[in-house]
Design a protein around this motif. Structure first.
Motif, PDB file in Angstrom:
ATOM      1  N   GLN A   2       0.834  -1.201   0.000  1.00 14.63           N
ATOM      2  CA  GLN A   2       0.000   0.000   0.000  1.00 14.63           C
ATOM      3  C   GLN A   2       0.875   1.260   0.000  1.00 14.63           C
ATOM      4  OE1 GLN A   2      -1.898  -1.462   3.513  1.00 14.63           O
ATOM      5  NE2 GLN A   2      -3.924  -1.305   2.553  1.00 14.63           N
ATOM      6  N   ASP A   3       1.891   1.272   0.856  1.00 14.54           N
ATOM      7  CA  ASP A   3       2.785   2.436   0.915  1.00 14.54           C
ATOM      8  C   ASP A   3       3.541   2.614  -0.394  1.00 14.54           C
ATOM      9  OD1 ASP A   3       2.016   3.016   3.515  1.00 14.54           O
ATOM     10  OD2 ASP A   3       3.621   1.809   4.394  1.00 14.54           O
ATOM     11  N   TYR A   4       3.943   1.518  -1.012  1.00 14.97           N
ATOM     12  CA  TYR A   4       4.641   1.591  -2.300  1.00 14.97           C
ATOM     13  C   TYR A   4       3.751   2.247  -3.350  1.00 14.97           C
ATOM     14  CZ  TYR A   4       7.070   0.293  -6.555  1.00 14.97           C
ATOM     15  OH  TYR A   4       7.698   0.345  -7.770  1.00 14.97           O
ATOM     16  N   LEU A   5       2.494   1.808  -3.414  1.00 16.57           N
ATOM     17  CA  LEU A   5       1.582   2.391  -4.386  1.00 16.57           C
ATOM     18  C   LEU A   5       1.320   3.867  -4.103  1.00 16.57           C
ATOM     19  CD1 LEU A   5      -1.019  -0.444  -4.943  1.00 16.57           C
ATOM     20  CD2 LEU A   5       0.687   0.405  -6.550  1.00 16.57           C
ATOM     21  N   MET A   6       1.188   4.235  -2.844  1.00 14.38           N
ATOM     22  CA  MET A   6       0.973   5.638  -2.513  1.00 14.38           C
ATOM     23  C   MET A   6       2.159   6.490  -2.961  1.00 14.38           C
ATOM     24  SD  MET A   6      -2.010   6.155  -1.280  1.00 14.38           S
ATOM     25  CE  MET A   6      -1.832   7.804  -0.634  1.00 14.38           C
ATOM     26  N   GLU A   7       3.349   5.929  -2.861  1.00 10.37           N
ATOM     27  CA  GLU A   7       4.551   6.674  -3.236  1.00 10.37           C
ATOM     28  C   GLU A   7       4.763   6.712  -4.751  1.00 10.37           C
ATOM     29  OE1 GLU A   7       9.379   6.488  -2.526  1.00 10.37           O
ATOM     30  OE2 GLU A   7       8.049   5.507  -1.084  1.00 10.37           O
ATOM     31  N   HIS A   8       4.424   5.618  -5.440  1.00  7.06           N
ATOM     32  CA  HIS A   8       4.787   5.506  -6.861  1.00  7.06           C
ATOM     33  C   HIS A   8       3.621   5.623  -7.840  1.00  7.06           C
ATOM     34  CE1 HIS A   8       8.274   3.703  -4.821  1.00  7.06           C
ATOM     35  NE2 HIS A   8       8.933   4.280  -5.810  1.00  7.06           N
ATOM     36  N   ALA A   9       2.401   5.411  -7.404  1.00  7.15           N
ATOM     37  CA  ALA A   9       1.257   5.453  -8.324  1.00  7.15           C
ATOM     38  C   ALA A   9       0.636   6.841  -8.296  1.00  7.15           C
ATOM     39  CB  ALA A   9       0.239   4.376  -7.964  1.00  7.15           C
TER      40      ALA A   9
END
Length: 76
Positions: A2-9
């Motif tokens: 979830q954090d990855y998507l918030m940062e990269h998406a």
């Protein structure tokens, strides 16, 4: 994840307008307005089902953007 998507998406609004994902004429400052995949990481849900079919994912879009899907590879 979830954090990855918030940062990269995320994308600037100007780019989304140029891609036809967002509507409108592009305005001054739209390149500084970043649109994220979600307001909160907790709002991103991951589901995995079983079966012998292929693995796939779907994003259920409730923000007015077109629905897009993409295969997610999980490293071993």
């Amino acid at each position: 994840m979830q954090d990855y998507l918030m940062e990269h998406a995320n994308r600037p609004l100007a780019e989304l307008i140029r891609l036809g994902v967002a509507q409108g004429p592009e305005k001054s400052g739209d390149d500084q307005l970043v649109r994220r995949c979600s307001r909160n990481a907790e709002d991103i849900l991951f589901l995995m089902g079983g079966g012998t079919g292929g693995r796939n994912s779907a994003i259920i879009d409730t923000t007015g953007y077109r629905i897009r899907t993409r295969k997610v590879e999980i490293p071993n």
